[in-house]
Design an enzyme around this catalytic site. Structure first.
Site, PDB file in Angstrom:
ATOM      1  N   ASP A 176      -7.431  -4.291  -5.523  1.00  0.00           N
ATOM      2  CA  ASP A 176      -6.973  -2.826  -5.128  1.00  0.00           C
ATOM      3  C   ASP A 176      -5.428  -2.503  -5.657  1.00  0.00           C
ATOM      4  O   ASP A 176      -4.969  -1.286  -5.137  1.00  0.00           O
ATOM      5  CB  ASP A 176      -6.260  -2.807  -3.958  1.00  0.00           C
ATOM      6  N   ASP A 231       0.268  -1.704   0.085  1.00  0.00           N
ATOM      7  CA  ASP A 231      -0.182  -0.240  -0.051  1.00  0.00           C
ATOM      8  C   ASP A 231       0.671   1.651  -0.104  1.00  0.00           C
ATOM      9  O   ASP A 231       0.483   2.053  -0.039  1.00  0.00           O
ATOM     10  CB  ASP A 231      -0.674   0.375   1.058  1.00  0.00           C
TER      11      ASP A 231
END
Length: 384
Positions: free
Chosen positions: A166, A101
């Site tokens: 994602d 991330d």
């Protein structure tokens, strides 16, 4: 787009009024953040403010990122100072190699900061974060590993090399870094990951699986599952949003037509889905059996709207009607809070992860981030 066009669109200005409101509402949230010296994320089960974790939190870049956007719009120094203050809290996370991330975290914060200020210190942070991120790339698989599987709930899934849809969002920082540094190593990783995802993540109808697990030594697909959707073969709403945003962004940097084609295929799936509500705000999972008594996900709508605005520019205005519907809905009192309410977040009715019984029908900092981004993008589009 028969379902969305059935919705009676408002003539309300989708940019100026909502941006003025965002500035006022976020000013109140900023006061809360400054008082706590913490980054707001959502609310807990008691309705109290929940701040990001100090150790590491994939959402920590969104609040300072929103501050940067408001600085871009208002030119008020308080937003610049706030963005710098709060992104500094997680700067050391640029060295993390245990999570994918970093693109989310640093591109939304330091990336926007560098774009607006050209501060060389921000650029250095981005380079370090990018170098940490590409360590997770496996050239045999052709992807960046999303989650480590030796701890946490991920360790219970039997995965070896899980890649989630994602992860497409983390590629933007890599593309940017190749442009900023002249080093193609970042872009090459981003393209390989986008190509592998394009090959394996999508069903025939162009809906997306959430998780594809690979055999790290051969690159073979081991399984296709979900982690945050209703079921392995269901259509998790935010996953579709990540997909359309990711491939639209990939086209921006590469001008590769296959990415533009995939972005449009995902858009057509979303906008023509028979179960899509007329206001364009999806249920958290398209196939939840509890529909219509199922939570909507404003975060998925905000991400989709932002992506569609950019995609609209590449397709001669093909998606403008859909953008009007979604932004009009998000700007309405159904999804936008009243000033001083909703713990001073902008949007209501978002979903984190129902399978984890976490953040259900609440406010979320990334919903606000992508909504403000969409408003700014649309304002720029309309001013051309």
């Amino acid at each position: 787009m028969p379902v969305l066009l059935a919705y009676q669109k408002s003539n309300e200005d989708f940019t100026e009024k909502p941006l003025v409101f965002a500035d006022k509402q976020m000013s109140l949230l900023l006061n809360d953040a400054l008082a706590a010296n913490r980054i707001p994320r959502t609310i807990d089960e008691n309705g109290d403010m929940h701040f990001t974790n100090f150790g590491f939190d994939w959402t920590e870049g969104f609040f300072p990122g929103t501050c940067w956007y408001l600085y871009e719009v208002t030119k008020e120094e308080k937003w610049k100072h706030a963005a710098q203050k709060f992104q500094k809290q997680f700067e050391d996370h640029k060295y993390k190699t245990t999570n994918h991330d970093l693109g989310f975290i640093f591109n939304c914060s330091y990336g926007n900061g560098y774009r607006l200020t050209k501060n060389e210190a921000f650029k250095k942070v981005l380079i370090t974060a990018g170098d940490s991120l590409i360590i997770r790339f496996n050239p045999v698989v052709g992807s960046i590993k999303s989650w480590d599987v030796d701890r946490g709930w991920q360790s219970e899934k039997g995965w070896k090399f899980p890649v989630i849809i994602d992860n497409m969002m983390n590629l933007e920082m890599l593309f940017e870094l190749s442009e900023l540094t002249g080093d193609d190593k970042y872009k090459k990783v981003a393209i390989a990951h986008a190509d592998t995802t394009l090959k394996n993540h999508f069903r025939e109808d162009n809906s997306s699986y959430h998780v594809v697990d690979y055999e790290p030594e051969t690159g073979e697909v081991r399984s296709k599952q979900t982690a945050q959707g209703f079921a392995n073969e269901s259509v998790w709403a935010r996953g579709q949003a990540w997909g359309i945003y990711g491939y639209t962004m990939c086209y921006r940097f590469t001008k590769d037509e296959k990415y533009l084609e995939q972005a449009q295929k995902i858009a057509e799936y979303i906008l023509n889905y028979n179960g899509m509500p007329e206001d364009g705000i999806p249920y958290w999972d398209y196939n939840d059996p509890e529909i219509p008594n199922s939570p909507r996900d404003a975060s998925a709508a905000a991400i989709t709207a932002s992506a569609l605005i950019e995609l609209n520019e590449y397709t001669k205005g093909k998606y403008e009607d859909a953008v009007d519907v979604i932004l009009g809905s998000l700007a309405s009192e159904v999804y936008t809070a009243k000033l001083g309410e909703n713990k001073n977040f902008i949007l209501k009715h978002s979903v984190g992860s129902i399978p984890h019984n976490n953040e259900i029908d609440v406010l979320l900092n990334y919903a606000d981030y992508y909504y403000v981004e969409a408003l700014i993008r649309y304002k720029k589009y309309k001013s051309k």
